[in-house]
Design a protein around this motif. Structure first.
Motif, PDB file in Angstrom:
ATOM      1  N   UNK A 220       0.820  -1.204   0.000  1.00  0.00           N
ATOM      2  CA  UNK A 220       0.000   0.000   0.000  1.00  0.00           C
ATOM      3  C   UNK A 220       0.863   1.266   0.000  1.00  0.00           C
ATOM      4  N   UNK A 221       0.840   1.992  -1.124  1.00  0.00           N
ATOM      5  CA  UNK A 221       1.568   3.251  -1.226  1.00  0.00           C
ATOM      6  C   UNK A 221       3.074   3.127  -1.226  1.00  0.00           C
ATOM      7  N   UNK A 222       3.588   1.905  -1.298  1.00  0.00           N
ATOM      8  CA  UNK A 222       5.034   1.682  -1.222  1.00  0.00           C
ATOM      9  C   UNK A 222       5.637   1.701  -2.614  1.00  0.00           C
ATOM     10  N   UNK A 223       6.653   2.524  -2.801  1.00  0.00           N
ATOM     11  CA  UNK A 223       7.345   2.567  -4.091  1.00  0.00           C
ATOM     12  C   UNK A 223       8.693   1.879  -3.925  1.00  0.00           C
ATOM     13  N   UNK A 224       8.824   0.720  -4.537  1.00  0.00           N
ATOM     14  CA  UNK A 224      10.070  -0.024  -4.478  1.00  0.00           C
ATOM     15  C   UNK A 224      10.969   0.369  -5.638  1.00  0.00           C
ATOM     16  N   UNK A 225      12.286   0.122  -5.511  1.00  0.00           N
ATOM     17  CA  UNK A 225      13.164   0.289  -6.677  1.00  0.00           C
ATOM     18  C   UNK A 225      12.661  -0.551  -7.853  1.00  0.00           C
ATOM     19  N   UNK A 226      12.976  -0.128  -9.053  1.00  0.00           N
ATOM     20  CA  UNK A 226      12.427  -0.775 -10.244  1.00  0.00           C
ATOM     21  C   UNK A 226      12.821  -2.241 -10.359  1.00  0.00           C
ATOM     22  N   UNK A 227      14.017  -2.608  -9.882  1.00  0.00           N
ATOM     23  CA  UNK A 227      14.408  -4.011  -9.999  1.00  0.00           C
ATOM     24  C   UNK A 227      13.596  -4.898  -9.052  1.00  0.00           C
ATOM     25  N   UNK A 228      13.261  -4.378  -7.864  1.00  0.00           N
ATOM     26  CA  UNK A 228      12.370  -5.128  -6.971  1.00  0.00           C
ATOM     27  C   UNK A 228      10.970  -5.224  -7.559  1.00  0.00           C
ATOM     28  N   UNK A 248      14.980 -16.985  -9.663  1.00  0.00           N
ATOM     29  CA  UNK A 248      15.626 -17.643  -8.526  1.00  0.00           C
ATOM     30  C   UNK A 248      16.939 -16.972  -8.130  1.00  0.00           C
ATOM     31  N   UNK A 249      17.551 -16.223  -9.046  1.00  0.00           N
ATOM     32  CA  UNK A 249      18.786 -15.488  -8.730  1.00  0.00           C
ATOM     33  C   UNK A 249      18.637 -14.046  -9.201  1.00  0.00           C
ATOM     34  N   UNK A 250      17.584 -13.409  -8.759  1.00  0.00           N
ATOM     35  CA  UNK A 250      17.262 -12.077  -9.266  1.00  0.00           C
ATOM     36  C   UNK A 250      18.247 -11.030  -8.740  1.00  0.00           C
ATOM     37  N   UNK A 251      18.757 -10.141  -9.614  1.00  0.00           N
ATOM     38  CA  UNK A 251      19.777  -9.156  -9.202  1.00  0.00           C
ATOM     39  C   UNK A 251      19.346  -8.208  -8.091  1.00  0.00           C
ATOM     40  N   UNK A 252      18.059  -7.974  -7.914  1.00  0.00           N
ATOM     41  CA  UNK A 252      17.605  -7.082  -6.842  1.00  0.00           C
ATOM     42  C   UNK A 252      17.950  -7.617  -5.467  1.00  0.00           C
ATOM     43  N   UNK A 253      18.293  -8.912  -5.375  1.00  0.00           N
ATOM     44  CA  UNK A 253      18.570  -9.548  -4.092  1.00  0.00           C
ATOM     45  C   UNK A 253      20.055  -9.832  -3.884  1.00  0.00           C
ATOM     46  N   UNK A 254      20.894  -9.408  -4.823  1.00  0.00           N
ATOM     47  CA  UNK A 254      22.329  -9.639  -4.678  1.00  0.00           C
ATOM     48  C   UNK A 254      22.923  -8.667  -3.657  1.00  0.00           C
ATOM     49  N   UNK A 354      23.316   2.731 -10.131  1.00  0.00           N
ATOM     50  CA  UNK A 354      22.054   1.990 -10.265  1.00  0.00           C
ATOM     51  C   UNK A 354      20.906   2.962 -10.522  1.00  0.00           C
ATOM     52  N   UNK A 355      20.925   4.125  -9.864  1.00  0.00           N
ATOM     53  CA  UNK A 355      19.864   5.111 -10.060  1.00  0.00           C
ATOM     54  C   UNK A 355      19.809   5.631 -11.493  1.00  0.00           C
ATOM     55  N   UNK A 356      20.949   5.629 -12.184  1.00  0.00           N
ATOM     56  CA  UNK A 356      20.969   6.071 -13.584  1.00  0.00           C
ATOM     57  C   UNK A 356      20.098   5.157 -14.435  1.00  0.00           C
ATOM     58  N   UNK A 357      20.139   3.854 -14.157  1.00  0.00           N
ATOM     59  CA  UNK A 357      19.268   2.884 -14.845  1.00  0.00           C
ATOM     60  C   UNK A 357      19.042   1.707 -13.916  1.00  0.00           C
ATOM     61  N   UNK A 358      17.905   1.682 -13.244  1.00  0.00           N
ATOM     62  CA  UNK A 358      17.653   0.690 -12.204  1.00  0.00           C
ATOM     63  C   UNK A 358      17.491  -0.726 -12.741  1.00  0.00           C
ATOM     64  N   UNK A 359      17.201  -0.860 -14.030  1.00  0.00           N
ATOM     65  CA  UNK A 359      16.974  -2.191 -14.596  1.00  0.00           C
ATOM     66  C   UNK A 359      18.147  -2.684 -15.437  1.00  0.00           C
ATOM     67  N   UNK A 360      19.268  -1.982 -15.422  1.00  0.00           N
ATOM     68  CA  UNK A 360      20.391  -2.432 -16.233  1.00  0.00           C
ATOM     69  C   UNK A 360      20.864  -3.823 -15.811  1.00  0.00           C
ATOM     70  N   UNK A 361      21.062  -4.027 -14.515  1.00  0.00           N
ATOM     71  CA  UNK A 361      21.512  -5.335 -14.044  1.00  0.00           C
ATOM     72  C   UNK A 361      20.490  -6.422 -14.348  1.00  0.00           C
ATOM     73  N   UNK A 362      19.209  -6.099 -14.195  1.00  0.00           N
ATOM     74  CA  UNK A 362      18.147  -7.071 -14.505  1.00  0.00           C
ATOM     75  C   UNK A 362      18.232  -7.481 -15.970  1.00  0.00           C
ATOM     76  N   UNK A 363      18.413  -6.494 -16.858  1.00  0.00           N
ATOM     77  CA  UNK A 363      18.502  -6.794 -18.284  1.00  0.00           C
ATOM     78  C   UNK A 363      19.758  -7.578 -18.628  1.00  0.00           C
TER      79      UNK A 363
END
Length: 375
Positions: A220-228, A248-254, A354-363
């Protein structure tokens, strides 16, 4: 205090073990073998909880159907009972309700359930990142979520779907040297809650509920980082089985150090790839979502000076190159220790890039999984 759960799992062990638990020998030998087996696995109950703390999850090796057991104080000579010797309590026997099925008895020790962990950990966000005005889970929280993902993946990869993952009592946590080591699944709480009629998808949505509402504190109302947010989206995806490699090995949890070094490791694979692999990697890079990433570079900072010192185009490949250069060459440029002290810290550099592109590691991680690149 370390606790123990005794349970049976599907598709583990061999036929010899199954015959060991349900043979055609005399009752005297059967009791002897069972007691020997119990001594071997250290089957006992927690000293403070009594017989009800022995939990049994049972199944036929070739079926996903669960077999219900009940633990009862006392001793029995009836064929439908197994006997347990406890070093902490008197004897107990185990009633196998549908005893026509063979089952394999295994034993797992645990430190606490997820429910107990949640009672002790009500705020699971890292204070260091809060100082930098971003929400990142603590390292223990990320490790716990990783272990939950691995436990469910291990079950699903065997074709076994749980059905009750929205209950935190069904996650048992094993800790080693005060660090979470693994999580395994049991069936302590079987109160139904249906997200969808597809039991596979129901597991994924229930797991998302546990991670994002119960562990991370509510949507509720929580804004998570884009990778999460990407992890949350993957858990809600009806193609979840095909997405397991990236879930199972998602970068948001590294750990941040792994995140920091991953860029360089992928870059070196890219630089030294043969012609065919490089073209495949370029194809994946071109498919990255478009970002106005140049405008996200913080002004009047070492990150902006590095950008101005080189020529970078607005392409995913150039974003990849820029982030790599910042992370491994930021000390090559002048940093004012009075006003830019944070930029002397690798963890801060990892955060700002990471803030420059939050999904770079995910991609990048998705590309590595898709192409089968060893990192």
């Amino acid at each position: 205090m370390e606790k123990r759960k005794t349970h049976c799992t599907n598709k583990r062990g061999d036929s010899k073990n199954a015959k060991y638990l349900e043979g055609t020998t005399s009752r005297l030998n059967e009791i002897h073998h069972m007691n020997a087996r119990c001594n071997e696995i250290g089957a006992d109950v927690e000293s403070s909880s009594g017989s009800n703390n022995i939990k049994l999850l049972c199944g036929h090796p070739n079926s996903s159907e669960q077999i219900v057991f009940k633990v009862v104080p006392g001793f029995s000579v009836d064929k439908q009972f197994y006997n347990l010797d406890s070093s902490l309590h008197d004897k107990h026997y185990i009633l196998r309700q549908n005893h026509q099925k063979r089952s394999i008895l295994t034993h797992n020790k645990y430190n606490f359930t997820l429910k107990e962990w949640l009672e002790r950990n009500t705020d699971n966000w890292c204070p260091i990142y809060r100082k930098w005005k971003v929400d990142r889970p603590t390292e223990e929280t990320k490790k716990l979520i990783q272990c939950i993902l691995h436990a469910v993946y291990d079950s699903h990869s065997k074709g076994i779907f749980h059905g009750f993952l929205h209950h935190p009592e069904n996650f048992c946590i094993v800790r080693n040297h005060k660090k979470i080591k693994l999580v395994y699944l049991v069936y302590d709480n079987m109160k139904p809650k249906t997200f969808t009629n597809d039991i596979r998808q129901n597991d994924m949505l229930a797991m998302s509920n546990v991670i994002f509402e119960q562990i991370l504190g509510g949507r509720s109302g929580k804004k998570y980082p884009e990778d999460l947010e990407d992890l949350c989206r993957l858990l809600s995806d009806d193609k979840s089985l095909r997405n397991w490699t990236v879930i199972v090995d998602h970068p948001s949890l590294w750990h941040w150090k792994i995140r920091f070094n991953y860029i360089e490791r992928v870059w070196m694979q890219y630089r030294h790839a043969d012609k065919i692999l490089k073209e495949k990697m370029n194809d994946c890079l071109r498919k990255f979502r478009g970002y106005d990433w140049k405008n996200k570079i913080p002004s009047n900072t070492p990150l902006e000076r590095i950008f101005n010192h080189n020529y970078y185009r607005s392409t995913p490949h150039e974003l990849f190159r820029y982030i790599r250069v910042v992370r491994f060459h930021y000390m090559d440029h002048r940093i004012d220790p009075q006003t830019e002290a944070d930029y002397l810290e690798e963890q801060f550099i990892e955060h700002k890039t990471t803030e420059v592109c939050e999904l770079l590691l995910v991609n990048l991680h998705s590309m590595v999984c898709q192409l089968g690149i060893e990192i």
